[in-house]
Design an enzyme around this catalytic site. Structure first.
Site, PDB file in Angstrom:
ATOM      1  CG  HIS A  61      42.155  43.539 -90.223  1.00  0.00           C
ATOM      2  ND1 HIS A  61      41.374  44.047 -89.224  1.00  0.00           N
ATOM      3  CD2 HIS A  61      42.160  44.484 -91.201  1.00  0.00           C
ATOM      4  CE1 HIS A  61      40.922  45.245 -89.564  1.00  0.00           C
ATOM      5  NE2 HIS A  61      41.384  45.531 -90.767  1.00  0.00           N
ATOM      6  CE  LYS A  70      42.789  38.469 -85.244  1.00  0.00           C
ATOM      7  NZ  LYS A  70      42.404  39.510 -86.202  1.00  0.00           N
ATOM      8  CE1 TYR A 130      41.207  40.827 -81.954  1.00  0.00           C
ATOM      9  CE2 TYR A 130      39.242  42.069 -81.364  1.00  0.00           C
ATOM     10  CZ  TYR A 130      40.517  42.014 -81.899  1.00  0.00           C
ATOM     11  OH  TYR A 130      41.105  43.160 -82.376  1.00  0.00           O
ATOM     12  CG  ASP A 166      40.059  47.800 -92.774  1.00  0.00           C
ATOM     13  OD1 ASP A 166      41.252  47.507 -92.647  1.00  0.00           O
ATOM     14  OD2 ASP A 166      39.202  47.583 -91.885  1.00  0.00           O
TER      15      ASP A 166
END
Length: 186
Positions: A61, A70, A130, A166
């Site tokens: 992603h 991140k 995260y 996905d």
């Protein structure tokens, strides 16, 4: 704390100082001044927590117009975490780095803006936390197919549970119009 650049220098592995004794342990998972002194000067605006079971693969992603850096870690279980350089014109374009993160090793992985990110769960389940440098914008989310042969990620397993979304991600070579542009020194 030790911060080590990977084969893609902007992607970092962080090994925090863990202070433990018979009672348990303590570690700082973020301290802006200490991390900045070691070269990770980021402003985080959002924290996320996901739980996944063995075999789940999430990714790859990224956001284009609101790119997210991140800082990722696992507090329970273990995952294989991956960053892919998707910045057009970058000297490491299309290359990936991966690391095992677990509740036992306490490592963190910094995936900068301009990179695609994904992970697969190696343990029975994993709690994945995260911090993000920009807000999640679902209308800006894009994805690259997890097994794109042009990238060639060496995932530690092959039998994955992947979301329908996905599974429909495109190949890196077909995504030129929705990839970030590399800016040297940025």
């Amino acid at each position: 704390m030790k911060i080590t650049p990977t084969a893609i220098p902007e992607v970092l592995v962080i090994e925090p100082d863990v202070h433990g004794d018979a009672r348990g342990f303590f570690l700082e998972t973020w301290h802006a001044r200490k991390y900045a002194a070691q070269g990770l000067d980021a402003a985080f605006v959002q924290d996320n927590h996901s739980r996944s079971r063995r075999g789940v693969l999430r990714g790859l992603h990224y956001q284009l117009n609101q790119p997210q850096g991140k800082l990722v870690r696992v507090v329970s279980g273990s995952v294989f975490d991956v960053a892919v350089d998707i910045r057009k014109g970058s000297p490491t374009f299309g290359q990936w780095v991966g690391i095992e993160l677990s509740g036992d090793n306490h490592r963190q992985f910094y995936v900068p803006p301009g990179f695609a990110h994904g992970f697969c769960v190696l343990s029975e389940s994993a709690d994945f936390l995260y911090k993000c440098t920009d807000y999640y914008a679902p209308e800006d989310e894009h994805g690259i197919l997890w097994n794109d042969p042009a990238i060639g990620i060496d995932w530690p397993a092959r039998d994955f549970l992947i979301s329908e979304k996905d599974a429909k991600n495109g190949l890196l070579g077909e995504m030129d119009d929705v990839l970030p542009v590399y800016e040297a020194g940025a």
